[in-house]
Design a protein around this motif. Structure first.
Motif, short mmCIF file in Angstrom:
data_model
loop_
_atom_site.label_atom_id
_atom_site.label_comp_id
_atom_site.label_asym_id
_atom_site.label_seq_id
_atom_site.Cartn_x
_atom_site.Cartn_y
_atom_site.Cartn_z
N LEU A 55 0.99 -1.22 0.10
CA LEU A 55 0.10 0.07 0.04
C LEU A 55 0.91 1.28 0.09
O LEU A 55 0.48 2.17 -0.66
CB LEU A 55 -0.95 0.10 1.12
CG LEU A 55 -2.00 -0.93 1.18
CD1 LEU A 55 -2.74 -1.11 2.60
CD2 LEU A 55 -2.97 -0.74 0.00
N ASN A 56 2.02 1.25 0.68
CA ASN A 56 3.03 2.41 0.75
C ASN A 56 3.48 2.74 -0.73
O ASN A 56 3.41 3.74 -1.07
CB ASN A 56 4.08 2.18 1.50
CG ASN A 56 5.10 3.15 1.81
OD1 ASN A 56 6.13 3.32 0.92
ND2 ASN A 56 4.90 4.10 2.59
N VAL A 59 0.62 4.18 -2.75
CA VAL A 59 0.27 5.67 -2.51
C VAL A 59 1.33 6.63 -3.12
O VAL A 59 1.14 7.49 -3.54
CB VAL A 59 0.12 5.87 -1.01
CG1 VAL A 59 0.07 7.25 -0.66
CG2 VAL A 59 -1.02 4.82 -0.48
N ARG A 60 2.63 6.32 -2.81
CA ARG A 60 3.74 6.85 -3.26
C ARG A 60 3.81 7.09 -4.74
O ARG A 60 4.05 8.24 -5.25
CB ARG A 60 5.11 6.57 -2.74
CG ARG A 60 5.22 6.85 -1.15
CD ARG A 60 6.70 6.38 -0.83
NE ARG A 60 6.89 4.88 -0.71
CZ ARG A 60 7.80 4.54 -1.59
NH1 ARG A 60 8.44 5.12 -2.52
NH2 ARG A 60 7.96 3.07 -1.49
#
Length: 512
Positions: A55-56, A59-60
């Motif tokens: 998920l990180n 998002v980035r």
């Protein structure tokens, strides 16, 4: 920093909630799961650690693409639309790949659960495996399961790994197409357009790895989806987990325990384990239950403990329905000793104190004396601090039983339940247990389940079960005088000759 914190926090919280959920499930549900599956479910909480990482990245990368996408539109909206059109084609291809990865991951998860279940079972039964010389057969069976999981995992890994190189190839092709397209679009503007084309290609070059990251993360999430869905099912509260818990507190049996027309089935399509059982157990009495295997003896104990609820009928404690009582408060009044007591890999003191963690050293020693365990414990090198080993294997069977009895007595229970507690003991160990029980008579209600009739002959009341039905009831002398089932079983065990009047159902054959 935020991702690192989130990874550890989510993993720990999921593990905690999943374990708590397992412990709070009704006994009938949790006991239906193989141990290996429960362990594998707990291990799946680790997938949330990877989920946070994925998920990180998403998002980035999404934020990065949004910024550079705006720049691409500003530099040349026709080329940007061409890029989006090509990306849509690629996205359709990857959507099919991701669906395939999800299916393969579900298949791999089933194989992993099967492997974990059987390996845990084999390790638990290692003594049996060696006794029957089945080591090589067990290894071959494990090899087969490992190969099945390996094939599924390899296929899923290949499909997941194909995304990165495939994206790279498409990127090279795309850059060539965009160079030609860029030249055709920007050529009419002359050399002034060259910096714009280079800026566009640079922005596109910076965006491409982010797109690959998103595609790789989506494939990773697809592989995690089966595990996460299964994990979610077990974390989600259900009505079954919360049902059957009353709120009335009970401080011990004051008058009697009564079964009224109690019928119980473990499964709806199975024959009943108990059929319309009606019996009254007065406070302070010593009641014995005898019968062949499968007669329903242990079922009575499980129902009294509240591990299961009657299919029909009621269990009353001093006139109050057991279903209305707070199960924690009710079980605090009970002491239980089973045929194969479980001891933790801890000291004798800790194992006895498990019955009542607040017990003092003096109370622990008093319970051990009441169970006739204090004498042998003090002869051990470390006394009460002696570590008993895995499942108490460093102690003999009789010693384990006496420690288990001490663990039950330290609770100072109003009802003591012994489920075949002496059936596997030698005569001396049985004599110690019997002496301890005789000393408890009148002080508390005792319910004992036994095959050996010599251990129940002094009971105030003996219940004789066959196929879940209460066939006979009375004292030892009363039952012998009836020349019925109990008489036949008594003669079988005592070696006395049978008489024609002592007929019994076939279920009793070989019960001794």
């Amino acid at each position: 920093l935020l991702t690192a914190h989130l990874q550890v926090r989510v993993h720990a919280e999921a593990y905690r909630r999943l374990f708590a959920r397992m412990m709070r499930l009704p006994f009938g549900r949790i006991s239906a799961y193989p141990l290996g599956q429960l362990t594998e479910y707990l291990n799946q909480a680790g997938h949330l650690f990877e989920l946070c990482t994925r998920l990180n990245v998403l998002v980035r990368s999404a934020f990065f693409i949004a910024v550079y996408g705006t720049l691409l539109f500003w530099l040349s909206w026709p080329l940007t639309l061409a890029v989006l059109a090509a990306s849509w084609t690629v996205a359709w291809l990857f959507r099919w790949i991701i669906a395939t990865v999800r299916q393969l991951a579900a298949r791999e998860l089933r194989a992993a659960l099967a492997l974990s279940q059987r390996v845990t079972e084999w390790l638990s039964a290692v003594r049996l495996v060696h006794t029957f010389a089945r080591q090589e057969d067990t290894i071959r069976a494990a090899d087969q399961l490992i190969r099945e999981r390996m094939v599924n995992r390899r296929t899923a890994t290949i499909w997941s790994g194909a995304i990165e190189p495939l994206t790279a190839v498409l990127t090279v092709i795309g850059i060539g197409v965009f160079l030609i397209g860029g030249y055709l679009v920007l050529a009419p503007r002359g050399m002034v357009a060259l910096p714009s084309l280079l800026a566009f290609l640079l922005a596109l070059y910076r965006v491409t790895p982010r797109v690959r990251s998103i595609q790789s993360s989506l494939a990773g999430l697809a592989a995690l989806t089966p595990s996460l869905l299964r994990l979610s099912e077990h974390l989600e509260p259900t009505e079954a987990a919360q049902a059957g818990a009353g709120h009335r507190r009970h401080m011990g049996v004051a008058e009697a325990i009564e079964f009224r027309q109690v019928t119980f089935r473990y499964l709806p399509d199975e024959a009943p384990a108990l059929v319309e059982l009606s019996v009254r157990i007065p406070k302070g009495s010593f009641v014995a239950i005898v019968g062949s295997s499968g007669a329903g003896k242990t079922t009575i104990a499980d129902l009294l403990l509240g591990l299961y609820a009657p299919t029909a009928g009621r269990i009353l404690i001093d006139g109050v329905d057991l279903a209305a009582l707070d199960p924690v408060a009710w079980r605090a009044q009970l002491g239980v000793v089973s045929q194969d007591p479980f001891l933790f890999h801890a000291s004798i003191r800790e194992n006895i104190a498990y019955g009542r963690p607040s017990a003092t050293v003096g109370e622990i020693a008093a319970a051990a004396r009441a169970a006739h365990a204090d004498e042998f414990v003090r002869q051990l090198a470390n006394g009460y601090e002696t570590v008993v080993g895995e499942r108490g294997l460093r102690l003999s069977g009789g010693q384990r039983q006496r420690i288990a009895l001490a663990r039950a007595l330290v609770r100072q229970p109003s009802l003591l339940i012994l489920d075949e507690a002496t059936s596997a003991l030698d005569s001396e160990s049985e004599r110690h247990i019997q002496r301890a029980l005789d000393e408890q008579r009148g002080a508390r209600t005792v319910l004992t389940i036994a095959h050996r009739l010599s251990t129940v002959s002094r009971a105030d009341q003996i219940l004789v079960l066959a196929d879940g039905v209460l066939m006979e009831q009375g004292t030892h002398q009363e039952l012998l005088a009836r020349e019925g089932i109990y008489t036949r079983l008594w003669r079988l065990q005592s070696g006395q000759p049978e008489t024609a009047a002592s007929g019994a159902p076939a279920a009793w054959e070989g019960a001794s």
